[in-house]
Write an enzyme that holds these catalytic residues in place. Structure first.
Site, mmCIF file in Angstrom:
data_model
loop_
_atom_site.group_PDB
_atom_site.id
_atom_site.type_symbol
_atom_site.label_atom_id
_atom_site.label_comp_id
_atom_site.label_asym_id
_atom_site.label_seq_id
_atom_site.Cartn_x
_atom_site.Cartn_y
_atom_site.Cartn_z
ATOM 1 N N HIS A 129 0.822 -1.202 0.000
ATOM 2 C CA HIS A 129 0.000 0.000 0.000
ATOM 3 C C HIS A 129 0.863 1.262 0.000
ATOM 4 C CE1 HIS A 129 0.836 0.602 4.276
ATOM 5 N NE2 HIS A 129 0.255 -0.538 4.617
ATOM 6 N N CYS A 137 2.544 -5.093 6.696
ATOM 7 C CA CYS A 137 2.387 -4.813 5.270
ATOM 8 C C CYS A 137 3.686 -4.270 4.681
ATOM 9 C CB CYS A 137 1.248 -3.820 5.055
ATOM 10 S SG CYS A 137 -0.373 -4.424 5.607
#
Length: 219
Positions: A129, A137
């Site tokens: 992201h 992440c």
């Protein structure tokens, strides 16, 4: 941060910003927007490689982006809450794109994959992201994710059913892996190496299967 399949104004605006530059740079390499995409991630080097398929079917490196931040250390994600970023072989289809992420734009890696489910690993919604914060992440920053998202979205829209993401602890050449022989993850990383080697040899993403709770690489 759950994946959605609808294009939002944010994704359209990002594409409008980056598409002219992408098309220029792709053309210089004999590539085009909409070609099949392939992504490799290297934790130690903090790099994400974006590859695109050429007319001959092999893949060419388009760009290498610095990873702004990932959480945890080298080694796979195994359980919810361990704050580890995943390592392994993943497939991303259209439904895993999230143009409405609270981290600008995102795609869901698809953790846990078949290997991780077979081994009882837990957790979900692990993303690549924008922004520069990470809890399990890979955060790329907003400028980079706009390019990456636009390229993979175009590939899926052009008919690629899903694009592969191979996430490695480091570049798995023989010397680098041998240097980690004392790591508790040496056996796991040794199981990833055939996938790394297959792409290095053929410049085509290999077929990945899971057998007896281990990765099997065909190609």
């Amino acid at each position: 941060n759950r994946a959605g399949s609808d294009t939002t104004a944010r994704a359209q605006q990002a594409a409008a910003r980056v598409t002219p530059g992408l098309q220029r740079d792709l053309a210089a390499l004999g590539l085009q927007l909409g070609a099949p995409a392939f992504v490799r991630i290297f934790k130690r080097e903090s790099e994400l490689e974006l590859w695109l398929g050429g007319k001959a079917g092999d893949y060419r490196l388009f760009r290498t982006y610095p990873i702004c931040r990932y959480s945890g250390a080298l080694g796979p994600k195994r359980r919810e809450g361990d704050n580890q970023a995943p390592e392994g072989f993943y497939r991303v289809a259209r439904g895993q794109l999230n143009p409405a992420s609270r981290f600008h734009l995102a795609f869901n890696l698809g953790y846990p994959n078949a290997y991780e489910r077979a081994n009882g690993y837990t957790g979900d919604f692990l993303m690549v992201h924008g922004s520069c914060v990470s809890i399990g992440c890979y955060a790329m920053g907003d400028a980079a994710i706009e390019e990456i998202y636009t390229v993979v979205d175009a590939a899926l829209r052009a008919g690629q059913p899903a694009f592969e993401v191979h996430a490695f602890p480091f570049r798995l050449d023989a010397a680098a892996l041998a240097a980690e022989h004392a790591s508790p993850w040496f056996d796991f990383w040794s199981g990833l190496k055939p996938g790394y080697d297959a792409f290095e040899r053929t410049r085509r993403p290999p077929r990945i299967a899971v057998q007896d709770r281990r990765y099997r690489i065909d190609g």
